[in-house]
Design an enzyme around this catalytic site. Structure first.
Site, PDB file in Angstrom:
ATOM      1  N   LYS A  40       0.851  -1.197   0.000  1.00  0.00           N
ATOM      2  CA  LYS A  40       0.000   0.000   0.000  1.00  0.00           C
ATOM      3  C   LYS A  40       0.880   1.239   0.000  1.00  0.00           C
ATOM      4  O   LYS A  40       2.071   1.208   0.370  1.00  0.00           O
ATOM      5  CB  LYS A  40      -0.937   0.024   1.207  1.00  0.00           C
ATOM      6  N   PRO A  94       9.630  -4.670  -0.546  1.00  0.00           N
ATOM      7  CA  PRO A  94      10.810  -4.449   0.301  1.00  0.00           C
ATOM      8  C   PRO A  94      10.437  -4.401   1.779  1.00  0.00           C
ATOM      9  O   PRO A  94       9.339  -3.977   2.147  1.00  0.00           O
ATOM     10  CB  PRO A  94      11.368  -3.109  -0.191  1.00  0.00           C
ATOM     11  N   ILE A  95      11.369  -4.844   2.619  1.00  0.00           N
ATOM     12  CA  ILE A  95      11.134  -4.958   4.059  1.00  0.00           C
ATOM     13  C   ILE A  95      11.436  -3.628   4.742  1.00  0.00           C
ATOM     14  O   ILE A  95      12.393  -2.941   4.399  1.00  0.00           O
ATOM     15  CB  ILE A  95      12.023  -6.068   4.649  1.00  0.00           C
ATOM     16  N   ALA A 131       9.831  -0.759   4.714  1.00  0.00           N
ATOM     17  CA  ALA A 131       9.850   0.256   3.662  1.00  0.00           C
ATOM     18  C   ALA A 131       8.740   1.285   3.759  1.00  0.00           C
ATOM     19  O   ALA A 131       8.698   2.230   2.980  1.00  0.00           O
ATOM     20  CB  ALA A 131       9.767  -0.432   2.299  1.00  0.00           C
ATOM     21  N   LEU A 147       5.623   0.373   3.251  1.00  0.00           N
ATOM     22  CA  LEU A 147       4.625  -0.148   2.312  1.00  0.00           C
ATOM     23  C   LEU A 147       3.742  -1.206   2.962  1.00  0.00           C
ATOM     24  O   LEU A 147       2.883  -1.792   2.295  1.00  0.00           O
ATOM     25  CB  LEU A 147       5.316  -0.728   1.075  1.00  0.00           C
ATOM     26  N   ALA A 148       3.959  -1.466   4.241  1.00  0.00           N
ATOM     27  CA  ALA A 148       3.136  -2.382   5.046  1.00  0.00           C
ATOM     28  C   ALA A 148       3.130  -3.805   4.523  1.00  0.00           C
ATOM     29  O   ALA A 148       2.115  -4.499   4.614  1.00  0.00           O
ATOM     30  CB  ALA A 148       1.699  -1.848   5.164  1.00  0.00           C
ATOM     31  N   GLY A 194       4.578  -6.429   5.826  1.00  0.00           N
ATOM     32  CA  GLY A 194       4.342  -7.354   6.929  1.00  0.00           C
ATOM     33  C   GLY A 194       2.880  -7.405   7.333  1.00  0.00           C
ATOM     34  O   GLY A 194       2.329  -8.483   7.600  1.00  0.00           O
ATOM     35  N   SER A 195       2.234  -6.249   7.378  1.00  0.00           N
ATOM     36  CA  SER A 195       0.807  -6.200   7.710  1.00  0.00           C
ATOM     37  C   SER A 195      -0.023  -6.901   6.651  1.00  0.00           C
ATOM     38  O   SER A 195      -0.984  -7.617   6.960  1.00  0.00           O
ATOM     39  CB  SER A 195       0.352  -4.743   7.852  1.00  0.00           C
ATOM     40  N   SER A 196       0.338  -6.700   5.400  1.00  0.00           N
ATOM     41  CA  SER A 196      -0.353  -7.374   4.301  1.00  0.00           C
ATOM     42  C   SER A 196      -0.199  -8.885   4.416  1.00  0.00           C
ATOM     43  O   SER A 196      -1.165  -9.644   4.240  1.00  0.00           O
ATOM     44  CB  SER A 196       0.198  -6.883   2.962  1.00  0.00           C
ATOM     45  N   ASP A 256      -2.312  -1.500  10.660  1.00  0.00           N
ATOM     46  CA  ASP A 256      -2.535  -1.498   9.214  1.00  0.00           C
ATOM     47  C   ASP A 256      -3.175  -2.786   8.703  1.00  0.00           C
ATOM     48  O   ASP A 256      -3.649  -2.829   7.569  1.00  0.00           O
ATOM     49  CB  ASP A 256      -1.201  -1.304   8.465  1.00  0.00           C
TER      50      ASP A 256
END
Length: 312
Positions: A16, A101-102, A104, A106-107, A109-111, A143
């Protein structure tokens, strides 16, 4: 354990970006009160889930930089939903193909956590309804609930109060990230709190006004043209000031031809630029890819998508 109807599935787990991130105040529970617009993009991880007969959760990945231990949100999500099932015999072999990317902003891990809830609900024939999955997701992170439905949404509270934003956005997106940089979300919010705490709103009336202003204005008055549009991220002032790489990324993006707007996503360090459509973004990306790399950045070109976690 009775035989399950599904033995193996694959789930798409998208990233995201934040089209709007506004910090309203500090909550009694320690979280920040937020007003955001979050939007899924087609940069995605893919997670394969396969039943095993040993009643254990096993995680592997193509990424060498990712922890595969109990602190991984995939493991946490799997244990959450297994505990809810009250069936200790359930197990899964999980493989994460990591593209996002980790660390970052862009969430990813949440995704991945949301994808695990949706995926194992299907794999294990649990038939948990949307509300139950949503409640579980909110326990895993602020998130995570967004990704259950995804697309483009207003996100209020600490991020768990969601309202679908019926947008017709068709932006193309270019992302830049220095692969050697990661930023602590907790530390960034703490620094923002220390500096801007006197400006916080804690009254319900003012909180509701900010929410309503975002609902009414958002991007609704934006006409696809050559004009710039406003993308807001309150955390950017903190991160840009302390991180030359983020400052450089924003500078490079701001000077791209046909760029409608640019910003940092989440707590960074990934930055993005918006373009009228994916065709223009692709053209600009191809023209500038070497320049991005020469300046030390990984780069991606993406489009917006109208969904979150997807069973494949």
């Amino acid at each position: 354990m009775s035989k399950l109807s599904t033995t193996k599935i694959c789930v798409k787990s998208p990233a995201k970006i934040n089209l709007h991130l506004e910090i309203i105040g500090k909550r009694k529970d320690g979280y920040h009160e937020l007003a955001m617009i979050m939007q899924n993009i087609d940069l995605s991880d893919y997670i394969e889930f396969e039943n095993n007969q040993i009643g254990e959760i096993k995680l592997k990945s193509n990424s060498k930089d990712l922890s595969l231990d109990e602190d991984n949100l995939i493991i946490k999500a799997a244990n959450y939903i297994k505990d809810m099932s009250k069936n200790k015999e359930l197990g899964a072999n999980i493989f994460l193909k990591k593209n996002i990317p980790i660390g970052a902003g862009l969430a990813g891990g949440s995704s991945n956590a949301a994808a695990t809830l949706v995926g194992l609900n299907k794999l294990w024939d649990l038939d948990l309804d949307y509300e139950t999955i949503f409640i579980l997701s909110a326990k895993l992170g602020s998130d995570v609930p967004f990704f259950i439905e995804g697309g483009c949404q207003f996100c209020f509270g600490r991020g768990e109060i969601l309202e679908k934003y019926s947008s017709n956005f068709d932006f193309g997106v270019i992302l830049l990230k220095n692969p050697n940089i990661s930023i602590s979300t907790v530390d960034t919010y703490k620094k923002y709190s220390q500096e801007f705490c006197p400006k916080y709103f804690t009254e319900t009336e003012k909180t509701n006004k900010i929410r309503n202003d975002l609902r009414v204005n958002g991007f609704n008055d934006f006409k696809l043209s050559e004009q710039r549009i406003n993308v807001k991220n309150d955390l950017q002032v903190i991160v840009e000031r302390e991180n030359n790489s983020v400052k450089k990324a924003l500078y490079l993006l701001s000077n791209l031809q046909n760029c409608l707007s640019y910003s940092m996503s989440g707590s960074g360090p990934t930055c993005f630029a918006l373009f009228k459509d994916i065709n223009i973004a692709n053209e600009v990306f191809e023209q500038n890819y070497k320049m991005f790399n020469n300046n030390g950045f990984e780069a991606w070109v993406c489009k917006l998508i109208n969904s979150g976690i997807t069973l494949l």
